[in-house]
Motif scaffolding. Structure first.
Motif, PDB file in Angstrom:
ATOM      1  N   ALA A 164       0.820  -1.215  -0.196  1.00  6.17           N
ATOM      2  CA  ALA A 164      -0.084  -0.100   0.122  1.00  6.17           C
ATOM      3  C   ALA A 164       0.971   1.396  -0.064  1.00  6.17           C
ATOM      4  O   ALA A 164       0.117   2.292  -0.114  1.00  6.17           O
ATOM      5  N   GLY A 165       2.167   1.044   0.129  1.00  4.93           N
ATOM      6  CA  GLY A 165       3.129   2.167   0.269  1.00  4.93           C
ATOM      7  C   GLY A 165       2.995   3.210   1.447  1.00  4.93           C
ATOM      8  O   GLY A 165       3.045   4.323   1.381  1.00  4.93           O
ATOM      9  N   LEU A 166       2.702   2.318   2.450  1.00  2.83           N
ATOM     10  CA  LEU A 166       2.487   3.116   3.645  1.00  2.83           C
ATOM     11  C   LEU A 166       3.482   2.874   4.687  1.00  2.83           C
ATOM     12  O   LEU A 166       3.414   3.018   6.103  1.00  2.83           O
ATOM     13  N   CYS A 167       4.573   2.555   4.450  1.00  2.93           N
ATOM     14  CA  CYS A 167       5.565   1.920   5.425  1.00  2.93           C
ATOM     15  C   CYS A 167       6.974   2.090   4.481  1.00  2.93           C
ATOM     16  O   CYS A 167       7.158   1.896   3.299  1.00  2.93           O
ATOM     17  N   ARG A 168       8.192   2.040   5.546  1.00  2.00           N
ATOM     18  CA  ARG A 168       9.541   1.925   4.946  1.00  2.00           C
ATOM     19  C   ARG A 168       9.937   0.507   5.419  1.00  2.00           C
ATOM     20  O   ARG A 168       9.624   0.126   6.491  1.00  2.00           O
ATOM     21  N   ILE A 169      10.856  -0.266   4.673  1.00  2.00           N
ATOM     22  CA  ILE A 169      11.428  -1.321   4.984  1.00  2.00           C
ATOM     23  C   ILE A 169      12.596  -1.008   5.890  1.00  2.00           C
ATOM     24  O   ILE A 169      13.613  -0.839   5.448  1.00  2.00           O
ATOM     25  N   GLU A 186      12.927 -10.152   2.964  1.00  2.00           N
ATOM     26  CA  GLU A 186      13.280  -8.671   2.786  1.00  2.00           C
ATOM     27  C   GLU A 186      13.100  -8.307   1.318  1.00  2.00           C
ATOM     28  O   GLU A 186      12.738  -7.357   0.981  1.00  2.00           O
ATOM     29  N   THR A 187      13.819  -9.667   0.583  1.00  2.00           N
ATOM     30  CA  THR A 187      14.127  -8.951  -0.847  1.00  2.00           C
ATOM     31  C   THR A 187      12.623  -9.033  -1.574  1.00  2.00           C
ATOM     32  O   THR A 187      12.384  -8.284  -2.287  1.00  2.00           O
ATOM     33  N   HIS A 188      11.743 -10.081  -1.018  1.00  2.00           N
ATOM     34  CA  HIS A 188      10.392 -10.049  -1.456  1.00  2.00           C
ATOM     35  C   HIS A 188       9.712  -8.669  -1.170  1.00  2.00           C
ATOM     36  O   HIS A 188       8.986  -8.403  -2.090  1.00  2.00           O
ATOM     37  N   LEU A 189       9.966  -8.246   0.058  1.00  2.00           N
ATOM     38  CA  LEU A 189       9.255  -6.846   0.410  1.00  2.00           C
ATOM     39  C   LEU A 189       9.896  -5.744  -0.669  1.00  2.00           C
ATOM     40  O   LEU A 189       9.041  -4.627  -0.903  1.00  2.00           O
ATOM     41  N   ARG A 190      11.131  -5.921  -0.842  1.00  2.00           N
ATOM     42  CA  ARG A 190      11.791  -4.634  -1.823  1.00  2.00           C
ATOM     43  C   ARG A 190      10.858  -4.838  -3.155  1.00  2.00           C
ATOM     44  O   ARG A 190      10.869  -3.859  -3.795  1.00  2.00           O
ATOM     45  N   ALA A 191      10.515  -5.909  -3.394  1.00  2.00           N
ATOM     46  CA  ALA A 191       9.838  -6.204  -4.784  1.00  2.00           C
ATOM     47  C   ALA A 191       8.629  -5.667  -4.868  1.00  2.00           C
ATOM     48  O   ALA A 191       8.173  -5.118  -5.620  1.00  2.00           O
ATOM     49  N   LEU A 192       7.839  -5.871  -3.709  1.00  2.00           N
ATOM     50  CA  LEU A 192       6.563  -5.389  -3.465  1.00  2.00           C
ATOM     51  C   LEU A 192       6.730  -4.035  -3.506  1.00  2.00           C
ATOM     52  O   LEU A 192       5.670  -3.171  -3.992  1.00  2.00           O
ATOM     53  N   GLU A 193       7.751  -3.399  -2.755  1.00  2.00           N
ATOM     54  CA  GLU A 193       7.918  -1.858  -2.719  1.00  2.00           C
ATOM     55  C   GLU A 193       8.178  -1.311  -4.199  1.00  2.00           C
ATOM     56  O   GLU A 193       7.592  -0.046  -4.470  1.00  2.00           O
ATOM     57  N   ALA A 203       2.570   6.457  -0.260  1.00  2.00           N
ATOM     58  CA  ALA A 203       3.436   7.747  -0.226  1.00  2.00           C
ATOM     59  C   ALA A 203       4.344   7.919  -1.625  1.00  2.00           C
ATOM     60  O   ALA A 203       4.780   9.205  -1.954  1.00  2.00           O
ATOM     61  N   TRP A 204       4.249   6.972  -2.090  1.00  2.00           N
ATOM     62  CA  TRP A 204       4.830   7.009  -3.733  1.00  2.00           C
ATOM     63  C   TRP A 204       4.204   7.924  -4.677  1.00  2.00           C
ATOM     64  O   TRP A 204       4.665   8.191  -5.729  1.00  2.00           O
ATOM     65  N   GLY A 205       2.805   8.141  -4.616  1.00  2.00           N
ATOM     66  CA  GLY A 205       2.116   8.944  -5.271  1.00  2.00           C
ATOM     67  C   GLY A 205       1.885  10.328  -4.467  1.00  2.00           C
ATOM     68  O   GLY A 205       1.155  11.221  -5.421  1.00  2.00           O
ATOM     69  N   ARG A 206       2.414  10.660  -3.527  1.00  2.00           N
ATOM     70  CA  ARG A 206       2.407  11.871  -3.069  1.00  2.00           C
ATOM     71  C   ARG A 206       3.079  13.115  -3.795  1.00  2.00           C
ATOM     72  O   ARG A 206       4.275  12.619  -4.346  1.00  2.00           O
TER      73      ARG A 206
END
Length: 216
Positions: A164-169, A186-193, A203-206
């Motif tokens: 959802a773009g609502l946190c940082r890893i 964590e690599t999987h999370l980076r792909a989702l990010e 956050a990425w659309g702000r």
């Protein structure tokens, strides 16, 4: 001359005793099997089923209070860090770091994201069935414990927040209960990010604030 000889003897005896101690330690450990389990395997995850979210002023996107089996616990997610909900002296620098992580948002924009993350987490924990996995590992010296929250669709809460773009890893990770390594998850999370960035979610659309320029 005699004094120098005495000192030399004591030095040699000291070396001898140190060598013997090291030899004994080596003999003790040389046949000890090397564990192939992750470090956390000595403290296995415990599943908390039928837990419920407890309304609390301290709840936010990555940290919240739950009730389980007659007790209440404050949990903190592994892997992710949601923006703070409001600015106060203790979190001022953290909010700045969070704003920078998302490409240079303003502090008010970052606080707004924190409120969105809190709302999403509460909505998910109220409306969907979930199971908590924890090893009761303390967050620094606080009363909070690190945990993972899994939903019936198989996803963990950190995945949903990243998507959802609502946190940082950004925080402590862990080996997963299903055996996945910390690095792999964590690599999987980076792909989702990356997907969230491309879709401009959260956050990425702000729109980034335009730096003010002063006339000379």
């Amino acid at each position: 001359m005699k004094r120098r000889s005495s000192r030399g003897s004591r030095f040699l005896w000291g070396l001898l005793w140190l060598s013997l101690a090291l030899l004994q330690a080596w003999n003790h450990y040389r046949d000890k099997p090397v564990s192939t389990q992750p470090p956390e395997a000595e403290s296995r995850f415990v599943a908390l089923a039928d837990a419920q979210l407890v309304e609390d002023a301290g709840n936010d996107g990555d940290s919240f209070k739950i009730a389980h089996d007659g007790s209440e616990h404050v949990l903190r997610l592994y892997f992710v860090d949601c923006p703070e909900k409001r600015l106060y002296p203790l979190v001022k620098n953290r909010l700045k770091d969070q704003a920078a992580y998302f490409g240079g948002l303003s502090i008010p924009q970052t606080e707004s994201l924190g409120l969105e993350a809190k709302a999403l987490t509460e909505k998910l924990l109220h409306e969907q069935r979930f199971s908590i996995q924890t090893r009761w590992e303390r967050v620094y010296d606080s009363a909070r414990s690190y945990a993972l929250v899994f939903f019936d669709d198989g996803e963990e809460l950190s995945e949903k927040l990243v998507r959802a773009g609502l946190c940082r890893i950004h925080t402590k990770g862990t080996w997963m209960p299903d055996g996945r390594r910390e690095f792999d998850f964590e690599t999987h999370l980076r792909a989702l990010e990356k997907e969230a960035k491309a879709a401009k979610r959260g956050a990425w659309g702000r729109a980034k604030p335009v730096p003010s320029t002063s006339n000379p």
